[in-house]
Design an enzyme around this catalytic site. Structure first.
Site, PDB file in Angstrom:
ATOM      1  CG  HIS A  68      32.249  34.660  39.330  1.00  0.00           C
ATOM      2  ND1 HIS A  68      33.006  35.637  39.943  1.00  0.00           N
ATOM      3  CD2 HIS A  68      33.120  33.892  38.633  1.00  0.00           C
ATOM      4  CE1 HIS A  68      34.281  35.463  39.625  1.00  0.00           C
ATOM      5  NE2 HIS A  68      34.381  34.422  38.827  1.00  0.00           N
ATOM      6  CG  ASP A 182      38.172  35.941  37.812  1.00  0.00           C
ATOM      7  OD1 ASP A 182      37.047  35.429  37.710  1.00  0.00           O
ATOM      8  OD2 ASP A 182      39.124  35.402  38.412  1.00  0.00           O
ATOM      9  CD  GLU A 214      34.544  31.548  40.641  1.00  0.00           C
ATOM     10  OE1 GLU A 214      35.102  30.669  39.962  1.00  0.00           O
ATOM     11  OE2 GLU A 214      35.165  32.531  41.114  1.00  0.00           O
ATOM     12  CD  GLU A 215      37.355  34.820  42.081  1.00  0.00           C
ATOM     13  OE1 GLU A 215      38.103  33.890  42.455  1.00  0.00           O
ATOM     14  OE2 GLU A 215      37.393  35.294  40.941  1.00  0.00           O
ATOM     15  CG  ASP A 237      35.149  32.509  35.403  1.00  0.00           C
ATOM     16  OD1 ASP A 237      35.811  33.563  35.414  1.00  0.00           O
ATOM     17  OD2 ASP A 237      34.806  31.912  36.435  1.00  0.00           O
ATOM     18  CG  HIS A 325      42.849  35.716  40.844  1.00  0.00           C
ATOM     19  ND1 HIS A 325      42.609  34.959  41.969  1.00  0.00           N
ATOM     20  CD2 HIS A 325      41.756  35.562  40.055  1.00  0.00           C
ATOM     21  CE1 HIS A 325      41.423  34.363  41.849  1.00  0.00           C
ATOM     22  NE2 HIS A 325      40.900  34.728  40.686  1.00  0.00           N
TER      23      HIS A 325
END
Length: 361
Positions: A68, A182, A214-215, A237, A325
């Site tokens: 993504h 990510d 995606e997030e 991922d 994250h």
């Protein structure tokens, strides 16, 4: 330029690009630049997911390999009278990793550097020092003296905000630090798989996908899968690395450098047994290291892909990554390269017969 340097340059361009959910243009342009030379056809869905098709045998099984494009970030919601910016998180953030971090505000006039403001400890009461600042009380300081000045900089509600962390090769050159691993690493895997399938005989139509949003709910993978109608799906991922202080084996057991992760279970999907065993058998056959992963608190684009159409056998293959994250994360180059090798070998062994066996195993 050496091949390794070309790969590092690709990884740098992918991770340095800015793109939160709904504003992935920069990252999409970088991925398109690197994957187009190896694709037979380039298309997209109507949300902006990039779809690169490479044909082994026309009409063969459709294999979808999806990273993504989006990264977690923020969105400006208002400008106060003193020129400070209020924001919403876009994607999952933990408030303790946010304060005093540098960010880029993406305005119509270009990027503006800012910082998520915090009070000096000198003026905090002892009890307040022990409490994390709530996200609703945070703000971004871009050096504007008023709302009007901030507006002259080009800032307006809806502008995207992304973390600042330049791509960095660490002293151990196998370890790479960047923002947005990510999931630009998944995009890089999709690029490299198509590249390594150049002049390789296989029986499939392979789709390298850079999905959007995606997030915020696995959205682009859903629309891309609807367009492709795959027979087999993979989400590539990042996964959780548990090899840092304070992380127990009950929370995460994977170590960076020990191979990609085969996700058996996460919040979005129970992995497909037949496909999982097909992939691990191939890894064993080719001596490709791998680790198992389960995540009760997270998901991947596999969650959307496997529910598309009449259902798609799908598996998530992830690269263990430290500090996801946050503004900066670290992964191991060998895990990236082994994930690519595994996906290439899987594609080479997929065909109509093996897909039927996987589907009904």
């Amino acid at each position: 330029m050496a091949e390794k340097d070309q790969t590092l340059q690709m990884l740098k361009e992918l991770t340095d690009a800015n793109g939160i959910p709904g504003n992935e243009r920069e990252a999409r342009e970088v991925m398109s630049k690197h994957i187009t030379p190896y694709a037979d056809e380039m298309t997209s869905d109507n949300l902006g997911s990039l779809i690169a098709k490479k044909t082994g045998i026309a009409g063969g099984p459709k294999v979808m390999i999806t990273g993504h494009l989006d990264e977690i970030g923020f969105m400006i919601t208002q400008i106060d009278e003193k020129g400070f910016l209020k924001f919403e998180t876009v994607g999952g953030w933990w408030n303790q990793v946010m304060l005093a971090q540098r960010v880029n505000v993406m305005t119509k006039k270009g990027n503006i550097v800012g910082i998520i403001g915090s009070k000096p400890p000198h003026i905090l009461p002892a009890e307040q020092r022990k409490k994390p600042v709530e996200i609703k009380d945070m703000f971004i300081d871009i050096g504007a003296s008023s709302k009007e000045e901030a507006e002259t900089f080009g800032v307006r509600p809806g502008d995207s905000v992304v973390p600042i962390c330049d791509f960095t090769v660490m002293n151990n050159e196998k370890l790479l630090m960047a923002k947005a691993w990510d999931n630009r690493i998944g995009c890089a895997i999709a690029i490299e798989v198509l590249k390594q399938l150049e002049n390789v005989d296989h029986a499939n139509e392979v789709y390298g996908v850079g999905a959007v949003q995606e997030e915020v709910g696995l959205r682009g993978a859903q629309t891309a899968a609807h367009k492709i109608q795959p027979d087999i799906g993979f989400a590539v991922d990042v996964g959780i690395a548990g090899d840092t202080p304070g992380v127990s084996d009950n929370e995460a057991i994977a170590e960076i450098g020990k191979g990609p992760q085969i996700v058996v279970y996460d919040r979005s999907m129970v992995s497909h047994k037949g496909l999982r065993e097909f992939v691990t058998d191939i890894a064993d056959k080719h001596n490709i290291p791998y680790q198992y992963e389960s995540m009760s608190g997270g998901g991947t684009d596999a969650g959307s892909i496997h529910l598309s159409g009449d259902g798609v056998p799908t598996l998530a293959v992830t690269v263990p990554t430290r500090y996801i994250h946050t503004h900066a994360a670290i992964l191991h180059r060998d895990d990236f390269e082994n994930a690519v090798k595994l996906m290439v070998e899987v594609v080479k062994e997929l065909n109509e017969e093996t897909v039927k066996k996987i589907t009904f195993d």
